[in-house]
Design a protein around this motif. Sequence first.
Motif, PDB file in Angstrom:
ATOM      1  N   PRO A 139       0.828  -1.208   0.000  1.00 44.64           N
ATOM      2  CA  PRO A 139       0.000   0.000   0.000  1.00 44.64           C
ATOM      3  C   PRO A 139       0.863   1.259   0.000  1.00 44.64           C
ATOM      4  O   PRO A 139       2.002   1.246   0.485  1.00 44.64           O
ATOM      5  N   THR A 140       0.320   2.323  -0.541  1.00 45.40           N
ATOM      6  CA  THR A 140       0.967   3.626  -0.475  1.00 45.40           C
ATOM      7  C   THR A 140       0.226   4.484   0.545  1.00 45.40           C
ATOM      8  O   THR A 140      -0.832   4.096   1.050  1.00 45.40           O
ATOM      9  N   ASP A 141       0.792   5.651   0.850  1.00 51.15           N
ATOM     10  CA  ASP A 141       0.112   6.550   1.793  1.00 51.15           C
ATOM     11  C   ASP A 141      -1.288   6.879   1.283  1.00 51.15           C
ATOM     12  O   ASP A 141      -1.469   7.143   0.080  1.00 51.15           O
ATOM     13  N   PRO A 142      -2.288   6.880   2.159  1.00 46.39           N
ATOM     14  CA  PRO A 142      -3.658   7.185   1.721  1.00 46.39           C
ATOM     15  C   PRO A 142      -3.744   8.576   1.100  1.00 46.39           C
ATOM     16  O   PRO A 142      -2.990   9.479   1.454  1.00 46.39           O
ATOM     17  N   MET A 213      -2.825   0.742  -9.511  1.00 46.97           N
ATOM     18  CA  MET A 213      -2.640   1.723  -8.441  1.00 46.97           C
ATOM     19  C   MET A 213      -3.549   1.389  -7.257  1.00 46.97           C
ATOM     20  O   MET A 213      -4.527   0.650  -7.396  1.00 46.97           O
ATOM     21  N   ASP A 214      -3.234   1.940  -6.095  1.00 46.69           N
ATOM     22  CA  ASP A 214      -4.198   1.963  -5.008  1.00 46.69           C
ATOM     23  C   ASP A 214      -4.732   3.387  -4.886  1.00 46.69           C
ATOM     24  O   ASP A 214      -4.340   4.280  -5.659  1.00 46.69           O
ATOM     25  N   ALA A 215      -5.620   3.610  -3.935  1.00 39.03           N
ATOM     26  CA  ALA A 215      -6.285   4.913  -3.846  1.00 39.03           C
ATOM     27  C   ALA A 215      -5.295   6.042  -3.582  1.00 39.03           C
ATOM     28  O   ALA A 215      -5.427   7.134  -4.139  1.00 39.03           O
ATOM     29  N   GLY A 216      -4.287   5.797  -2.731  1.00 42.24           N
ATOM     30  CA  GLY A 216      -3.328   6.852  -2.412  1.00 42.24           C
ATOM     31  C   GLY A 216      -2.511   7.275  -3.607  1.00 42.24           C
ATOM     32  O   GLY A 216      -2.359   8.479  -3.879  1.00 42.24           O
ATOM     33  N   MET A 217      -1.963   6.304  -4.333  1.00 42.46           N
ATOM     34  CA  MET A 217      -1.164   6.640  -5.507  1.00 42.46           C
ATOM     35  C   MET A 217      -2.026   7.304  -6.573  1.00 42.46           C
ATOM     36  O   MET A 217      -1.617   8.281  -7.210  1.00 42.46           O
ATOM     37  N   PHE A 218      -3.238   6.788  -6.760  1.00 40.64           N
ATOM     38  CA  PHE A 218      -4.153   7.375  -7.740  1.00 40.64           C
ATOM     39  C   PHE A 218      -4.434   8.837  -7.401  1.00 40.64           C
ATOM     40  O   PHE A 218      -4.413   9.704  -8.280  1.00 40.64           O
ATOM     41  N   ALA A 219      -4.687   9.114  -6.120  1.00 39.59           N
ATOM     42  CA  ALA A 219      -4.993  10.491  -5.699  1.00 39.59           C
ATOM     43  C   ALA A 219      -3.840  11.428  -6.018  1.00 39.59           C
ATOM     44  O   ALA A 219      -4.035  12.506  -6.589  1.00 39.59           O
ATOM     45  N   ARG A 220      -2.618  11.027  -5.648  1.00 37.33           N
ATOM     46  CA  ARG A 220      -1.468  11.909  -5.895  1.00 37.33           C
ATOM     47  C   ARG A 220      -1.226  12.098  -7.384  1.00 37.33           C
ATOM     48  O   ARG A 220      -0.856  13.194  -7.832  1.00 37.33           O
ATOM     49  N   PHE A 221      -1.437  11.048  -8.172  1.00 39.00           N
ATOM     50  CA  PHE A 221      -1.255  11.171  -9.619  1.00 39.00           C
ATOM     51  C   PHE A 221      -2.263  12.158 -10.197  1.00 39.00           C
ATOM     52  O   PHE A 221      -1.902  13.063 -10.959  1.00 39.00           O
TER      53      PHE A 221
END
Length: 260
Positions: A139-142, A213-221
Amino acid sequence: MSINTSTASLERLAQMIDLDLGEVDELPTGESAQIVRVTNTGEIAVRSLDGEHPFDALLGFDAPLGWEVFGVIAPGWGTHYAGPRRGQRRRVRAIFVASRNGEEASVLRFAGESEGTLMRDQQTPGRVADCVRRALDLPTDPGNEAQLVPYWFDRVLQQLVARRHPSAGGTVVGVDEIDALIDARPLSWEDERWRVVQAGGNLHMDGAVATWMDAGMFARFMLGEMADPQVAMNGAKPACTPEAWDYLLQCFIAAAREET
């Protein structure tokens, strides 16, 4: 078969790689980023990315199951945020490694330094580090849920900008179309990611990458792809009638107030 890993063992690995690579040149030398992996038999290998940016090379990549540790060695430019060299832009080499168990380690070495510095104060940030984590199914940071409304604003404005294109007919949007255009606001970054997955992608990625991606990576992208708000508004306003634009602004204001 697997090998035992720990934060300490990953730190030793990153430091060993740094010592083996030696000093960082003051000027760009054309060196390529590299990937490093350690297999479940303990074999260590490093491979050049042949000039490709590590983010482009690793986006959507799944590390083979036999890889217990995976990471990136990346040359670039960096700036000291403290100390006598604060503010100086210098050549830097970043080494980041992670294990399937979730341990991480990173080392930075600036040009002119005799050894690298272990970065222990925070989790390594950035798109490339996120790629390494997702390659290992970590997981990445939320994502920051507070940024969902600004992201939604941007998404709606970009839809309006697209309506101005001749291929879309160039028709002006009326009040009766606004509700359908703004559609449902995302409830969370995970909700928005799955919307993109189910749609088969968006302007910035295909559905397979959104799935990886997970939600955190998607958000930052996606936040990184947002347009300047004033530029987006200037481009979207001519696509609406005055009444539709006023109504849209009222919808934005109401949504923003709900978040405060």
